[in-house]
Design a protein around this motif. Structure first.
Motif, PDB file in Angstrom:
ATOM      1  N   ALA A 113      31.463  41.941  43.530  1.00  0.00           N
ATOM      2  CA  ALA A 113      31.437  40.937  42.471  1.00  0.00           C
ATOM      3  C   ALA A 113      32.359  41.251  41.299  1.00  0.00           C
ATOM      4  CB  ALA A 113      30.003  40.768  41.952  1.00  0.00           C
ATOM      5  N   LEU A 114      32.939  42.451  41.259  1.00  0.00           N
ATOM      6  CA  LEU A 114      33.770  42.852  40.131  1.00  0.00           C
ATOM      7  C   LEU A 114      35.070  43.489  40.616  1.00  0.00           C
ATOM      8  CD1 LEU A 114      31.000  44.521  37.928  1.00  0.00           C
ATOM      9  CD2 LEU A 114      32.067  42.305  37.500  1.00  0.00           C
ATOM     10  N   ALA A 115      36.080  43.453  39.752  1.00  0.00           N
ATOM     11  CA  ALA A 115      37.353  44.110  40.031  1.00  0.00           C
ATOM     12  C   ALA A 115      37.627  45.107  38.915  1.00  0.00           C
ATOM     13  CB  ALA A 115      38.481  43.092  40.116  1.00  0.00           C
ATOM     14  N   PHE A 116      37.864  46.360  39.280  1.00  0.00           N
ATOM     15  CA  PHE A 116      38.089  47.397  38.282  1.00  0.00           C
ATOM     16  C   PHE A 116      39.544  47.848  38.211  1.00  0.00           C
ATOM     17  CE2 PHE A 116      33.591  47.846  39.496  1.00  0.00           C
ATOM     18  CZ  PHE A 116      33.017  47.664  38.247  1.00  0.00           C
ATOM     19  N   THR A 117      40.375  47.353  39.116  1.00  0.00           N
ATOM     20  CA  THR A 117      41.800  47.665  39.085  1.00  0.00           C
ATOM     21  C   THR A 117      42.583  46.389  39.418  1.00  0.00           C
ATOM     22  OG1 THR A 117      41.977  48.230  41.442  1.00  0.00           O
ATOM     23  CG2 THR A 117      41.319  49.995  39.926  1.00  0.00           C
ATOM     24  N   PRO A 118      43.842  46.305  39.015  1.00  0.00           N
ATOM     25  CA  PRO A 118      44.652  45.136  39.369  1.00  0.00           C
ATOM     26  C   PRO A 118      44.722  44.919  40.885  1.00  0.00           C
ATOM     27  CG  PRO A 118      45.738  46.390  37.642  1.00  0.00           C
ATOM     28  CD  PRO A 118      44.568  47.207  38.087  1.00  0.00           C
ATOM     29  N   ARG A 119      44.788  46.002  41.638  1.00  0.00           N
ATOM     30  CA  ARG A 119      44.844  45.869  43.094  1.00  0.00           C
ATOM     31  C   ARG A 119      43.578  45.194  43.624  1.00  0.00           C
ATOM     32  NH1 ARG A 119      45.716  51.258  46.523  1.00  0.00           N
ATOM     33  NH2 ARG A 119      47.452  51.349  45.045  1.00  0.00           N
ATOM     34  N   GLN A 120      42.429  45.581  43.105  1.00  0.00           N
ATOM     35  CA  GLN A 120      41.176  44.954  43.525  1.00  0.00           C
ATOM     36  C   GLN A 120      41.143  43.480  43.138  1.00  0.00           C
ATOM     37  OE1 GLN A 120      37.940  47.224  41.856  1.00  0.00           O
ATOM     38  NE2 GLN A 120      38.003  48.777  43.475  1.00  0.00           N
ATOM     39  N   SER A 121      41.630  43.149  41.958  1.00  0.00           N
ATOM     40  CA  SER A 121      41.601  41.749  41.526  1.00  0.00           C
ATOM     41  C   SER A 121      42.487  40.886  42.409  1.00  0.00           C
ATOM     42  CB  SER A 121      42.036  41.632  40.057  1.00  0.00           C
ATOM     43  OG  SER A 121      43.408  41.954  39.899  1.00  0.00           O
ATOM     44  N   ARG A 122      43.666  41.400  42.808  1.00  0.00           N
ATOM     45  CA  ARG A 122      44.569  40.624  43.663  1.00  0.00           C
ATOM     46  C   ARG A 122      43.992  40.405  45.058  1.00  0.00           C
ATOM     47  NH1 ARG A 122      48.392  44.088  41.163  1.00  0.00           N
ATOM     48  NH2 ARG A 122      48.394  45.419  43.026  1.00  0.00           N
ATOM     49  N   ALA A 123      43.102  41.312  45.482  1.00  0.00           N
ATOM     50  CA  ALA A 123      42.535  41.202  46.828  1.00  0.00           C
ATOM     51  C   ALA A 123      41.380  40.222  46.904  1.00  0.00           C
ATOM     52  CB  ALA A 123      42.066  42.582  47.302  1.00  0.00           C
ATOM     53  N   LYS A 124      40.881  39.754  45.776  1.00  0.00           N
ATOM     54  CA  LYS A 124      39.748  38.834  45.766  1.00  0.00           C
ATOM     55  C   LYS A 124      40.169  37.458  46.265  1.00  0.00           C
ATOM     56  CE  LYS A 124      36.969  41.821  43.715  1.00  0.00           C
ATOM     57  NZ  LYS A 124      35.812  42.447  44.392  1.00  0.00           N
ATOM     58  N   GLN A 125      39.246  36.837  46.991  1.00  0.00           N
ATOM     59  CA  GLN A 125      39.500  35.497  47.510  1.00  0.00           C
ATOM     60  C   GLN A 125      38.304  34.600  47.220  1.00  0.00           C
ATOM     61  OE1 GLN A 125      42.392  34.543  48.893  1.00  0.00           O
ATOM     62  NE2 GLN A 125      43.257  36.617  48.746  1.00  0.00           N
ATOM     63  N   GLY A 126      38.555  33.305  47.143  1.00  0.00           N
ATOM     64  CA  GLY A 126      37.482  32.331  47.015  1.00  0.00           C
ATOM     65  C   GLY A 126      36.671  32.508  45.744  1.00  0.00           C
ATOM     66  N   PHE A 127      35.342  32.455  45.904  1.00  0.00           N
ATOM     67  CA  PHE A 127      34.446  32.535  44.753  1.00  0.00           C
ATOM     68  C   PHE A 127      34.547  33.888  44.065  1.00  0.00           C
ATOM     69  CE2 PHE A 127      30.119  33.247  42.941  1.00  0.00           C
ATOM     70  CZ  PHE A 127      30.188  32.269  41.957  1.00  0.00           C
ATOM     71  N   LEU A 128      34.763  34.948  44.837  1.00  0.00           N
ATOM     72  CA  LEU A 128      34.895  36.276  44.237  1.00  0.00           C
ATOM     73  C   LEU A 128      36.126  36.362  43.350  1.00  0.00           C
ATOM     74  CD1 LEU A 128      33.898  38.644  47.189  1.00  0.00           C
ATOM     75  CD2 LEU A 128      32.505  37.944  45.239  1.00  0.00           C
ATOM     76  N   ARG A 129      37.160  35.615  43.700  1.00  0.00           N
ATOM     77  CA  ARG A 129      38.362  35.579  42.863  1.00  0.00           C
ATOM     78  C   ARG A 129      38.049  34.912  41.535  1.00  0.00           C
ATOM     79  NH1 ARG A 129      42.903  32.712  41.461  1.00  0.00           N
ATOM     80  NH2 ARG A 129      44.884  33.843  41.573  1.00  0.00           N
ATOM     81  N   TRP A 130      37.287  33.822  41.594  1.00  0.00           N
ATOM     82  CA  TRP A 130      36.890  33.137  40.358  1.00  0.00           C
ATOM     83  C   TRP A 130      36.050  34.070  39.496  1.00  0.00           C
ATOM     84  CZ3 TRP A 130      32.149  32.056  38.204  1.00  0.00           C
ATOM     85  CH2 TRP A 130      32.161  31.185  37.114  1.00  0.00           C
ATOM     86  N   MET A 131      35.140  34.825  40.121  1.00  0.00           N
ATOM     87  CA  MET A 131      34.318  35.762  39.361  1.00  0.00           C
ATOM     88  C   MET A 131      35.172  36.837  38.706  1.00  0.00           C
ATOM     89  SD  MET A 131      30.946  36.300  41.764  1.00  0.00           S
ATOM     90  CE  MET A 131      30.125  37.285  40.516  1.00  0.00           C
ATOM     91  N   ALA A 132      36.186  37.325  39.420  1.00  0.00           N
ATOM     92  CA  ALA A 132      37.050  38.362  38.853  1.00  0.00           C
ATOM     93  C   ALA A 132      37.796  37.846  37.618  1.00  0.00           C
ATOM     94  CB  ALA A 132      38.035  38.857  39.900  1.00  0.00           C
ATOM     95  N   LYS A 133      38.153  36.584  37.626  1.00  0.00           N
ATOM     96  CA  LYS A 133      38.865  36.013  36.475  1.00  0.00           C
ATOM     97  C   LYS A 133      38.009  36.060  35.213  1.00  0.00           C
ATOM     98  CE  LYS A 133      39.881  31.982  38.193  1.00  0.00           C
ATOM     99  NZ  LYS A 133      40.414  30.609  38.238  1.00  0.00           N
ATOM    100  N   TYR A 134      36.723  35.818  35.366  1.00  0.00           N
ATOM    101  CA  TYR A 134      35.834  35.697  34.205  1.00  0.00           C
ATOM    102  C   TYR A 134      34.767  36.789  34.202  1.00  0.00           C
ATOM    103  CZ  TYR A 134      38.132  31.184  34.330  1.00  0.00           C
ATOM    104  OH  TYR A 134      39.075  30.188  34.374  1.00  0.00           O
TER     105      TYR A 134
END
Length: 355
Positions: free
Chosen positions: A142-163
């Motif tokens: 549910a969270l991204a702690f590095t830029p690499r993790q944030s780029r790997a998010k897709q769908g709803f998890l990507r939206w969660m990483a944004k906010y």
């Protein structure tokens, strides 16, 4: 956030394999690694007494909305018991592993956790704090702690990483349920040393907990009680562990740091008076705890100035800050990690409008 030298995000420093041995010698000479049986006997007895007393109050109050205060109090009691289980997992209470494990398994059973699962996960964290791909505490869907993790998010998890900065504290309300579920899955899969003991304790906990709640409370109040209790327990647990590493230096397996620097540069202390030690279970001295995991909780405060002075003398950045400042650091960091995703979406929307 205060730092006594260069920025904690500046990256790997030079290797000095003997530095840690020297610091360990200083700490041992000060007697800070000795067990504190009296402290843990008193602390453990009082904590269990309060835990039992809370359930007595629950039974006496009966079917009333006042039980929501009991739920909040039990959330605190659960967390304090979990802190003791944490100390047992690090062999802080007794000299021998077997005695610590026996206490840890029993304490985990009281709050519905799997001790064996948690110890395995926590040991991996201690070995590689904030190391991407190796630290399970920064491998959260549910969270991204590095830029690499944030780029790997897709769908709803990507939206969660944004906010995620806005979602962080609400998500902690689910931490208690996640601990229960993770324990159940671990026991089901097997591979734990005391699998059947833990399976029995988890089953007893679930049956006794739900039985007591639904026996004393009407269904509506029971569900609200469970939501408040489990939510606040998860929030308290999450708020106790979150300031320790979130927003600090993150590493990859390619980064080569000696033990001392790996532990110090990725950890953060929360400053405050002794009540902070109680509220956070000693985890506010995260740097000292990571350097000396088996150091008893009551001696961490005494070790802190020794460790800080040693780091200053070696030019090693030592991060510390107040509780609110530490939470602010976490939120700013999470918002920063999600920024590229928000910018990318903004560019896409701009292109759509231009067409």
């Amino acid at each position: 956030m205060n730092s006594v030298s260069a920025s904690t995000r500046r990256g790997p420093g030079p290797k000095h394999g003997s530095d840690y041995a020297e610091l360990l010698g200083i700490v041992k000479e000060a007697g800070l690694m000795r067990r504190r049986p009296v402290y843990y006997a008193v602390k453990g007895s009082l904590t269990l007494l309060v835990f039992a007393g809370a359930w007595v109050v629950f039974a006496v109050l009966g079917d009333t909305w006042w039980q929501l205060f009991t739920a909040a109090f039990l959330a605190v009691a659960y967390t304090q018991i979990a802190f003791l289980g944490h100390d047992a997992g690090h062999k802080q209470i007794f000299p021998r592993r077997r005695a610590n494990d026996a206490v840890g398994i029993g304490l985990a059973g009281l709050v519905g956790m799997s001790y064996g699962w948690w110890v395995g996960k926590h040991n991996r964290h201690h070995a590689n704090p904030n190391v991407e791909g190796a630290d399970p505490d920064i491998d959260i869907a549910a969270l991204a702690f590095t830029p690499r993790q944030s780029r790997a998010k897709q769908g709803f998890l990507r939206w969660m990483a944004k906010y995620q900065a806005f979602l962080f504290f609400p998500l902690l309300l689910l931490e208690g349920l996640d601990l229960h579920w993770s324990g159940i899955k671990a026991v089901w899969r097997g591979g734990l040393k005391a699998r059947w003991v833990e399976a029995t304790l988890l089953t007893v906990h679930i049956v006794a907990y739900l039985g007591a709640v639904f026996l004393v409370l009407s269904p509506g109040k029971a569900f609200v009680f469970i939501a408040v209790h489990q939510g606040l327990w998860g929030l308290y647990m999450g708020c106790s562990f979150a300031p320790n590493h979130k927003g600090m230096l993150t590493l990859t397996k390619e980064n080569k740091l000696d033990f001392l620097r790996k532990q110090v540069l990725t950890s953060h202390n929360v400053t405050g008076r002794p009540w902070v030690d109680f509220a956070l279970g000693g985890l506010n001295f995260q740097i000292e705890h990571h350097l000396f995991p088996s150091m008893p909780r009551p001696t961490l405060r005494r070790a802190q100035p020794l460790v800080q002075a040693f780091c200053v003398s070696r030019g090693i950045s030592y991060s510390e800050g107040g509780l609110l400042m530490s939470y602010g650091q976490i939120l700013r960091y999470l918002h920063e990690v999600g920024a590229p995703l928000r910018a990318e979406d903004a560019r896409k929307k701009g292109r759509v409008r231009s067409h």
